[in-house]
Every structure is written in C-alpha cells, then in structure tokens.
Scaffold this active site. Structure first.
Site, mmCIF file in Angstrom:
data_model
loop_
_atom_site.group_PDB
_atom_site.id
_atom_site.type_symbol
_atom_site.label_atom_id
_atom_site.label_comp_id
_atom_site.label_asym_id
_atom_site.label_seq_id
_atom_site.Cartn_x
_atom_site.Cartn_y
_atom_site.Cartn_z
ATOM 1 N N ASP A 1 0.839 -1.205 0.000
ATOM 2 C CA ASP A 1 0.000 0.000 0.000
ATOM 3 C C ASP A 1 0.876 1.257 0.000
ATOM 4 O O ASP A 1 1.678 1.463 0.921
ATOM 5 C CB ASP A 1 -0.879 -0.073 1.265
ATOM 6 C CG ASP A 1 -1.985 0.956 1.282
ATOM 7 O OD1 ASP A 1 -1.959 1.880 0.458
ATOM 8 O OD2 ASP A 1 -2.863 0.837 2.162
ATOM 9 N N ASP B 1 -10.451 4.067 -1.387
ATOM 10 C CA ASP B 1 -11.070 3.058 -0.520
ATOM 11 C C ASP B 1 -12.597 2.995 -0.647
ATOM 12 O O ASP B 1 -13.274 4.021 -0.653
ATOM 13 C CB ASP B 1 -10.755 3.355 0.949
ATOM 14 C CG ASP B 1 -9.277 3.176 1.257
ATOM 15 O OD1 ASP B 1 -8.478 3.071 0.313
ATOM 16 O OD2 ASP B 1 -8.940 3.153 2.446
#
Ligand code: GLA
Length: 381
Positions: free
Chosen positions: A136, A207
């Site tokens: 990430d 997200d």
C-alpha cells in the site's frame, strides 16, 4: 496499451490465473485485528462453506507490524504473537495467509513500512509462510514529494513503479509463490503498467465504504478498464462490504454481481464468525462465483444505458447483469433484447440469484429489477 502488450507483460509467477478469492481484515476489524480474529476467520471459512466455494486467502491488513529488531528484521506487535504459527494454523485449514506492507517508511496507520528493508521483509514473509502481499503506497507519497518537491507526474510515476518493482523482485527472490497486490488507489493509470512491475492485481480506486453510493460509484466506474485484466493480472475495485450492515440485501447482491461481472478479486470484508443466512447466500452464491472465476478471465463490459453488463464465458455462454442502480425510483419492468447481447435464435436463460432456469427464449426477456438491485443471468445457445 493493447491486449497483446498487456499479455506480454503479464507477471510470470503463475499465480492468480482466476481472480483471487478470500477475506481481508480491514473493512470490519480495521486497526483492532488480532491473531485470534484471524484464526476465527479461518475456522469460519471452513465451517460455513466459503473455503469449499473458492475463498482461499485469509489476509491480514494494516496494524500487525511491530518494531524492527537490531538487525532490521520486521517483528509483529503484541496482537500477533507468532506469525509463523498463525500461518501454519491457516495452512492446516487448507487456506492461505496474506499480509500487508507499504513501500514507504510507514503504513497508512503509521506502523512500520518496508522502505529500505524490502528484501529483508520479503524474506521474513517467506519464512513465516505468507502467500499474498498487499503493498500500500501510503507514506511513499511523502518520499516522492521529498525527492521532487515540484511533483512532476512523470518523475512521481517512475519512482512509484520502481518502488513496486523493487518489492516484486524481492518476492521473486524468496522463491516462495506470493500473490502480489498493488494498492495505490489507481493513480498514474496503474492498469497500464501493473503487470510490468509484477502485479497480480492492482486497486483501481480509492477506498470503498460500506455505503451504496461508495460501492456503486466505484463499481460502475470500472467500465472501460476491461482490456487491462486477464489471467494473472486483475483490476481490483477494492474489497467486498457484504454483511457489514451499511447496505440492504439487494444492494449487497449488486456488489457481488458487479464484482463477478468485473472479474474482480472477491475478498470478503465482514466478520465471518457472525454471518446471517442472507449474507451467506450472497457471498456463497456458487453460480455467481462461477462467473467471476470463469477460466477465460474476461472482464465484463457495459453495453448500457441503463446498466447492462455482459461477460463472455467459456463455451460461448454469456453472463448478463442488469442493475437498477437508482435507489429512489419505482422499479419498472425492463426488457433485455437478446440481439443486444449478441444472440439470435433460441437461447437458454438461467437466473443466477433465483437459481432457476427461465427456459428457452427468443428475442427478449422482460423482468423487474429491484431498486438498487440486480437480475443476473447466464445465457447460452
Ligand atoms: C489504505 C488502503 C486500505 C487499507 C488501509 C489500511 O487506506 O487503501 O485498503 O489497507 O490503508 O491502513
């Protein structure tokens, strides 16, 4: 980039020939996840039939990390006392273990990232028995800014690719097959270069949240990305929210159907130890899973308006999903014209949510799609 060049660059680790399926801790447990939660998840996946339906990866997201030891080896924090024993447990259930890190010095939650320790971390993961890495971007964005305060997009992209490729090489060097999952929110058109840095999947958006608006915006905006996906390298519109409580059953059926049409990774994100029957019936709809996992690995495309999506399947069949994505309109009858999806003459039609053969039809099929919901069909000659 055309199909041919995308295929030529596809990673050669031989993994993820169909979109990865499993579970990830983030959407439900977030920063509180523990070893016990992960073991309970593995137990639940066996007991509730998810494993047998194809869900294999049990992925720990951010917040497992501890400090580094004197030699620079990454350690776990007190919520994960022994990663190797956790991996052994997960493997003993016929499942695989996933883990999470960042190319930056810190993860998104401020835990230790892999910056400057890529090979060492990959070696630790391999030693523990890890099978999947979500990597990430997080604080690597600060590294990019420091390096180039003017933030030239080309420089930033080159740095980002290099950082992702570095971990790819480190993973390959371990000799352990580890699925490589990029998470950098789709910046720099990652679908164009993900395979060239070894990615098996790459997030295409920011997200997801457990809200219809968020899920629908992400899911329906995937139209056009289909040419970048294929066996071994998939677009990832983020994890499933099914069962987390923020949407109704029709809306969760929309997520499951749309993700299957998109040949997206099916990574559940709910508390599997407390699942009601409706949630189970959505996550374990084997007919819908079969669409996602079809061996051809062709991501579906939209032929709408309205939201009609088609996905070619092995043997000349097609999956067709018709979504009623407006949540405040009355549901009205919709007619699907077979010629619009490339069929002439009689076809077999099966409803994949009703689990029912509709019969042999010609020309058209008329039905009503619930608000925020979907009708998903398998059609073949
Ligand atoms: C980012 C990712 C999420 C999750 C969190 C964890 O926001 O996009 O999927 O991994 O970090 O901190």
């Amino acid at each position: 980039m055309g199909l041919a060049s995308a295929a030529a660059q596809a990673p050669t680790n031989g993994l993820a020939s169909t979109p990865p399926m499993g579970w990830n801790s983030w959407n439900h447990f977030a920063a509180k996840v523990t070893d016990a939660d992960v073991r309970a998840t593995a137990d639940a996946m066996v007991a509730n039939g998810m494993r047998d339906a194809g869900y294999v990866y049990v992925n720990i997201d951010d917040t497992w990390e501890g400090e580094r030891d004197a030699q620079g080896n990454i350690q776990t924090n007190q919520r994960f006392p022994d990663m190797k024993s956790l991996a052994d447990y997960v493997h003993s259930k016929g499942l695989k273990l996933g883990i999470y890190s960042s190319p930056g010095p810190k993860t998104c939650e401020g835990y230790e990232g892999s910056y400057g320790h890529e090979e060492q971390d990959a070696a630790s993961y391999a030693r523990w028995g890890v099978d999947f890495l979500k990597y990430d971007l997080c604080s690597y964005m600060d590294v990019m800014k420091l390096h180039d305060p003017k933030q030239d997009p080309q420089t930033a992209n080159a740095m980002m690719k290099a950082a992702y490729e570095k971990m790819h090489r480190a993973l390959v060097k371990t000799g352990r097959p580890i699925v490589y999952s990029l998470c950098q929110y789709g910046v720099g058109s990652v679908w164009e270069w993900g395979p060239s840095v070894g990615a098996n999947l790459w997030r295409t958006t920011d997200d997801i949240r457990d809200l219809y608006r968020s899920m629908a915006l992400i899911g329906f905006s995937q139209a056009g990305l289909e040419k970048f996906a294929g066996p071994g390298h998939w677009n990832d519109p983020d994890m499933l929210e099914i069962g987390n409580g923020g949407m109704n059953a029709d809306q969760y059926r929309t997520q499951m159907s749309l993700w299957a049409m998109l040949a997206a990774p099916l990574i559940a994100g709910n508390d599997l130890s407390k699942m009601d029957d409706v949630t189970k019936s959505i996550l374990i709809n084997r007919e819908v899973i079969a669409v996602d996992q079809d061996r051809l690995g062709i991501q579906g495309h939209r032929i709408g308006p309205p939201q009609i999506w088609v996905k070619p399947l092995t043997g000349g069949a097609k999956a067709v999903a018709i979504f009623n994505y407006v949540t405040d309109d009355e549901a009205e009858p919709t007619t699907l014209l077979m010629k619009d999806i490339g069929f002439t003459g009689p076809v077999h039609v099966r409803d994949l949510w009703a689990h029912k053969d509709i019969g042999i039809l010609r020309d058209s099929y008329t039905f009503t799609v619930p608000q925020g919901g979907v009708v998903m069909l398998r059609i073949w000659r």
